[in-house]
Design an enzyme around this catalytic site. Sequence first.
Site, PDB file in Angstrom:
ATOM      1  N   GLN A 276      19.682  13.138   1.637  1.00  0.00           N
ATOM      2  CA  GLN A 276      18.791  12.737   0.562  1.00  0.00           C
ATOM      3  C   GLN A 276      17.474  12.146   1.065  1.00  0.00           C
ATOM      4  O   GLN A 276      16.687  11.613   0.286  1.00  0.00           O
ATOM      5  CB  GLN A 276      19.482  11.758  -0.388  1.00  0.00           C
ATOM      6  CG  GLN A 276      19.870  10.426   0.182  1.00  0.00           C
ATOM      7  CD  GLN A 276      20.846   9.682  -0.730  1.00  0.00           C
ATOM      8  OE1 GLN A 276      22.020  10.039  -0.832  1.00  0.00           O
ATOM      9  NE2 GLN A 276      20.361   8.645  -1.398  1.00  0.00           N
TER      10      GLN A 276
ATOM     11  N   HIS B 207      23.765  -5.417  -4.859  1.00  0.00           N
ATOM     12  CA  HIS B 207      25.046  -4.813  -4.491  1.00  0.00           C
ATOM     13  C   HIS B 207      26.198  -5.789  -4.772  1.00  0.00           C
ATOM     14  O   HIS B 207      27.273  -5.381  -5.215  1.00  0.00           O
ATOM     15  CB  HIS B 207      25.051  -4.444  -3.009  1.00  0.00           C
ATOM     16  CG  HIS B 207      24.041  -3.414  -2.630  1.00  0.00           C
ATOM     17  ND1 HIS B 207      22.948  -3.691  -1.856  1.00  0.00           N
ATOM     18  CD2 HIS B 207      23.961  -2.096  -2.930  1.00  0.00           C
ATOM     19  CE1 HIS B 207      22.241  -2.597  -1.668  1.00  0.00           C
ATOM     20  NE2 HIS B 207      22.826  -1.610  -2.324  1.00  0.00           N
TER      21      HIS B 207
ATOM     22  N   GLY C 245      24.280   0.684   2.526  1.00  0.00           N
ATOM     23  CA  GLY C 245      24.238  -0.487   3.371  1.00  0.00           C
ATOM     24  C   GLY C 245      23.036  -1.355   3.082  1.00  0.00           C
ATOM     25  O   GLY C 245      22.399  -1.246   2.040  1.00  0.00           O
ATOM     26  N   ALA C 246      22.731  -2.266   4.044  1.00  0.00           N
ATOM     27  CA  ALA C 246      21.679  -3.264   3.850  1.00  0.00           C
ATOM     28  C   ALA C 246      21.911  -3.993   2.523  1.00  0.00           C
ATOM     29  O   ALA C 246      21.019  -4.102   1.685  1.00  0.00           O
ATOM     30  CB  ALA C 246      20.306  -2.621   3.910  1.00  0.00           C
ATOM     31  N   LEU C 247      23.117  -4.464   2.319  1.00  0.00           N
ATOM     32  CA  LEU C 247      23.537  -5.004   1.031  1.00  0.00           C
ATOM     33  C   LEU C 247      22.776  -6.275   0.680  1.00  0.00           C
ATOM     34  O   LEU C 247      22.431  -7.080   1.546  1.00  0.00           O
ATOM     35  CB  LEU C 247      25.039  -5.294   1.033  1.00  0.00           C
ATOM     36  CG  LEU C 247      25.970  -4.115   1.349  1.00  0.00           C
ATOM     37  CD1 LEU C 247      27.423  -4.521   1.115  1.00  0.00           C
ATOM     38  CD2 LEU C 247      25.621  -2.883   0.542  1.00  0.00           C
TER      39      LEU C 247
ATOM     40  N   SER D  72      15.928  -4.494  -3.842  1.00  0.00           N
ATOM     41  CA  SER D  72      16.013  -3.217  -3.143  1.00  0.00           C
ATOM     42  C   SER D  72      16.080  -3.486  -1.659  1.00  0.00           C
ATOM     43  O   SER D  72      15.454  -4.437  -1.155  1.00  0.00           O
ATOM     44  CB  SER D  72      14.795  -2.343  -3.454  1.00  0.00           C
ATOM     45  OG  SER D  72      14.738  -1.209  -2.588  1.00  0.00           O
TER      46      SER D  72
ATOM     47  N   GLY E 113      24.027   1.127  -9.916  1.00  0.00           N
ATOM     48  CA  GLY E 113      23.015   0.283 -10.518  1.00  0.00           C
ATOM     49  C   GLY E 113      22.074   1.049 -11.420  1.00  0.00           C
ATOM     50  O   GLY E 113      21.708   2.198 -11.137  1.00  0.00           O
ATOM     51  N   GLN E 114      21.646   0.416 -12.514  1.00  0.00           N
ATOM     52  CA  GLN E 114      20.712   1.054 -13.440  1.00  0.00           C
ATOM     53  C   GLN E 114      19.284   1.080 -12.907  1.00  0.00           C
ATOM     54  O   GLN E 114      18.429   1.746 -13.486  1.00  0.00           O
ATOM     55  CB  GLN E 114      20.769   0.339 -14.788  1.00  0.00           C
ATOM     56  CG  GLN E 114      22.082   0.560 -15.522  1.00  0.00           C
ATOM     57  CD  GLN E 114      22.153  -0.169 -16.853  1.00  0.00           C
ATOM     58  OE1 GLN E 114      21.244  -0.905 -17.231  1.00  0.00           O
ATOM     59  NE2 GLN E 114      23.260   0.023 -17.564  1.00  0.00           N
TER      60      GLN E 114
ATOM     61  N   VAL F 271      19.364  -6.020 -11.052  1.00  0.00           N
ATOM     62  CA  VAL F 271      19.263  -7.420 -10.630  1.00  0.00           C
ATOM     63  C   VAL F 271      17.869  -7.633 -10.044  1.00  0.00           C
ATOM     64  O   VAL F 271      17.386  -6.816  -9.253  1.00  0.00           O
ATOM     65  CB  VAL F 271      20.339  -7.771  -9.587  1.00  0.00           C
ATOM     66  CG1 VAL F 271      20.198  -9.210  -9.114  1.00  0.00           C
ATOM     67  CG2 VAL F 271      21.729  -7.535 -10.163  1.00  0.00           C
TER      68      VAL F 271
END
Length: 333
Positions: free
Chosen positions: A61, A34, A28-30, A186, A148-149, A177
């Site tokens: 996590q 994203h 979330g918190a896109l 982030s 994402g990388q 990005v």
Amino acid sequence: MTTTLLRTAGELHARTRTGRRAVVMTMGALHEGHATLIRTARGIAGPDGEVVVTVFVNPLQFGQGEDLDRYPRTLDADLALAEQSGADVVFAPSVDEVYPGGEPQVRITAGPMGERLEGSSRPGHFDGMLTVVAKLLHLTRPDVALYGQKDAQQLALIRRMVRDLDFGVEIVGVPTVREEDGLALSSRNRYLSAAERRTALALSGALFAGQDRHAAQEALRARAREVPATRARAEALSAIGESRAAADAHAVATAVPGGPAAVRAAARQVLDEAARLEPPLVLDYLALVDPSDFTEIGDDFTGDAVLAVAARVGATRLIDNVPLTFTSFGAAS
């Protein structure tokens, strides 16, 4: 396009599937990072396929003292961004839906790769990450899943899990990005004050410095490779005044410190300077690693590598990385 919000796996499984299903897993918190993943998924799935975005803040996590409770939860905004980016479904299950009966007794273990870098700093993090990824892959049943990388070690571990445990899904990595100032996007960036953000720019600054040093080295190596070591060629070069340039290119390209050591040094210099800022950057690690196992590479390494950094600024911990490729002096360009 209208995006459907689903809360249970049963609702998702009841949907009629046509074409490929592409899944983007998030907490979330896109943000625009994203959105890029979702748009890429839309392109892969095509007009006849389906894009599913999962929104689930995974408690497994987060370690003791980490930011589980304050992690931003913005489902309405997430739904709007997912819809704008081309998602068909947002799957936002509850903790009880993902872990019925409480935390799972059986979990995925990340192995030695999961104990390095992020795993060393956050014990158990990758076990929890892989466990929820495995669960969500089973619950969403995708043909392809995108990550994402920016989270390079996470991506490498997911790829390894899928390969080692024979998951029937294609894993696609999508480039990081960045914001206009270079900071990797982030969800945690919103925690930074203006002063902390200025310090945080050292993460990307260090990576770019290492990347620039690497590019300069590779350019010199390529230049040196263009000058065959033959007597006739040497005589021809000498006649037109190029022999010194060729010799200099060869000397610099093969000089010590060079290669990985020079890349690390260039990045380290930026981080050392940031440690003296106010507020300071507190380095967790700077590593130049082989992406197959996330072990540090040696000075004679050739092939793909990842330059990775993690640090704290104030109470916020950030990570970033860039990919690099090292060639040998004698390799063809």
